[in-house]
Design an enzyme around this catalytic site. Structure first.
Site: not given
Ligand code: SDX
Length: 431
Positions: A308, A366
């Protein structure tokens, strides 16, 4: 806006600029950079708005470190345990918990707006039967602008109020109609003698050929899912609604923009993507392969339902939903469902893996909502529509707050331009 007590000094190129600092009632201080470009001739740079407060608000507060979510100051676990969705709608819209009389009047107003204009059926019938329900819902919500002309004027507080209640009241009808349409089944009209969640379940699962009895445990779980998804500060879809509203667009067009944004797999589309991922994993013995892929920097695969932007310890909504998941699975006797077995084992392996621990990745709302909805019999294509139904009150509350804010102005971000500087046109024969 809180009065300014402190300021920050920004110095560069031998010049210094004072930036006022405002302290919130909760959360980090903010630097007011509204005059920065006029005074210093520079922009700030923050793609994804990870360090930017886009507005001030009194509706919802998230502490990502503590894993805390407050709606008008009330913790989400207390609201999920003691309140119900329409009462939370009242709280988000009007700022305080209602008296019994206020709640009864509000619920009666919502009940009387649940039917959709009969002509809108022709809009539904224009879609292919295999359209994704989100495509239909995005269209239907925007099309409300063509039917409810007496609640489009955003400068009229009464029309804003009617539009708000209509949106909350009609979303379950629109979402269930989108579902029925893709099934090829007849639409089911709302009933005034049912509560909000029971009405939705009946409109989704009833058929004219027999009576449909709503299971109270399922309607309670449904209501809890609605409550847990109601609002969440300035997330992507809420920010979309605010930006669309800043141009003065009508409320239904702005909510349609929020529905469209929520559809993405990184946001509200994650619950569908999560279940599809669990089905792709298929069996418990394949979990390590997928965890390895999620950790592989060269592989774009991510564990859907994990991580998140704001929560960096736990998503408090997931904690509550996990309890609901256990109740629903036990009630439906599907705790042995292979997909749900994969989900439970994946959660266990992922949260004990150092990669996820150090990156603070854990199951989010989710992850569990998809499991419950799957167990309740919804197809994965209905997961995001149900999230959109739940979040409508958040979008509308934030929209109302913004429209009533005298500081409200059209949103117009700038950019860091890295393109070509001025160059002359070259005729095609000279290229
Ligand atoms: C919702 O904003 C809100 O409030 C949203 C929400 C709401 O109620 O409105 O809470 C609803 O959207 C919940 C989130 C649902 N999405 C997912 O479950 C999709 C999977 N999650 C990722 O796509 C990700 O975690 C995000 C988009 C949710 C958050 O991404 P960030 O905080 O922007 O973090 P990032 O993408 O910069 O990742 C940080 C690191 C990265 O590695 P590095 O580049 O630092 O080495 O963490 C890794 C990412 O590769 N990473 C993951 C991961 N999520 C982040 N690695 C593996 N699996 C994952 N799910």
């Amino acid at each position: 806006m809180t009065d300014t007590k402190k300021s920050a000094t920004l110095s560069f190129d031998g010049k210094s600029f004072e930036l006022p600092i405002y302290s919130p009632t909760a959360g980090p201080d903010v630097l007011d950079i509204r005059k920065l470009y006029a005074q210093a001739g520079v922009f700030t740079y923050d793609p994804g708005f990870t360090s930017t407060a886009s507005c001030d608000s009194t509706i919802t507060y998230i502490d990502g470190i503590k894993g805390e979510l407050l709606h008008r100051g009330y913790p989400i676990d207390q609201l999920a345990g003691k309140s119900h969705y329409l009462e939370v709608c009242y709280l988000l819209l009007y700022g305080n918990l209602p008296s019994a009389a206020e709640l009864e009047e509000f619920e009666d107003r919502v009940t009387r707006h649940t039917m959709l204009h009969e002509q809108m059926m022709y809009l539904f019938r224009g879609f292919r039967r295999d359209a994704h329900p989100m495509a239909i819902i995005t269209g239907a919500v925007g099309a409300m602008s063509a039917f409810y002309h007496d609640s489009l004027d955003i400068t009229d507080p009464w029309q804003r109020e009617v539009a708000s209640v209509r949106m909350i009241a009609k979303m379950p009808t629109i979402v269930s109609m989108a579902y029925k349409y893709t099934l090829g089944q007849p639409f089911v009209y709302p009933r005034n003698d049912l509560d909000y969640a029971s009405n939705f379940l009946r409109m989704c699962f009833a058929v004219p050929a027999e009576e449909y009895e709503v299971n109270p445990i399922l309607s309670r779980a449904m209501d809890r899912i609605f409550t847990l998804h109601a609002d969440h500060e300035q997330n992507a879809s809420t920010s979309t609604v605010r930006l669309a509203s800043s141009s003065g667009a009508n409320p239904f067009a702005c909510i349609a923009a929020g529905v469209a944004c929520l559809w993405g797999p990184s946001h509200g589309g994650a619950n569908q993507a999560c279940l599809e991922m669990l089905k792709e994993i298929g069996t418990v013995d394949r979990i390590p392969e997928f965890i390895a892929r999620a950790k592989d920097k060269d592989d774009p695969f991510r564990l859907m339902g994990f991580g998140h932007r704001v929560y960096k310890n736990t998503d408090p909504r997931a904690t509550v939903l996990k309890q609901s998941a256990d109740e629903v699975l036990e009630l439906l006797g599907v705790e042995n469902n292979p997909i749900l077995q994969v989900a439970k084992e994946l959660e266990k392996q992922a949260i004990s893996d150092p990669y996820f621990a150090e990156k603070k990745l854990f199951p989010n709302v989710d992850f569990y909502s998809g499991i419950i909805l799957e167990a309740m019999g919804f197809p994965t294509s209905m997961f995001t529509p149900i999230f959109a139904l739940s979040r409508t009150v958040g979008w509308i509350s934030q929209w109302k707050e913004m429209i009533a804010d005298p500081q409200n102005k059209i949103g117009r971000p700038r950019q860091l331009y890295l393109g070509e500087t001025t160059r002359d046109y070259v005729d095609i024969e000279d290229r």
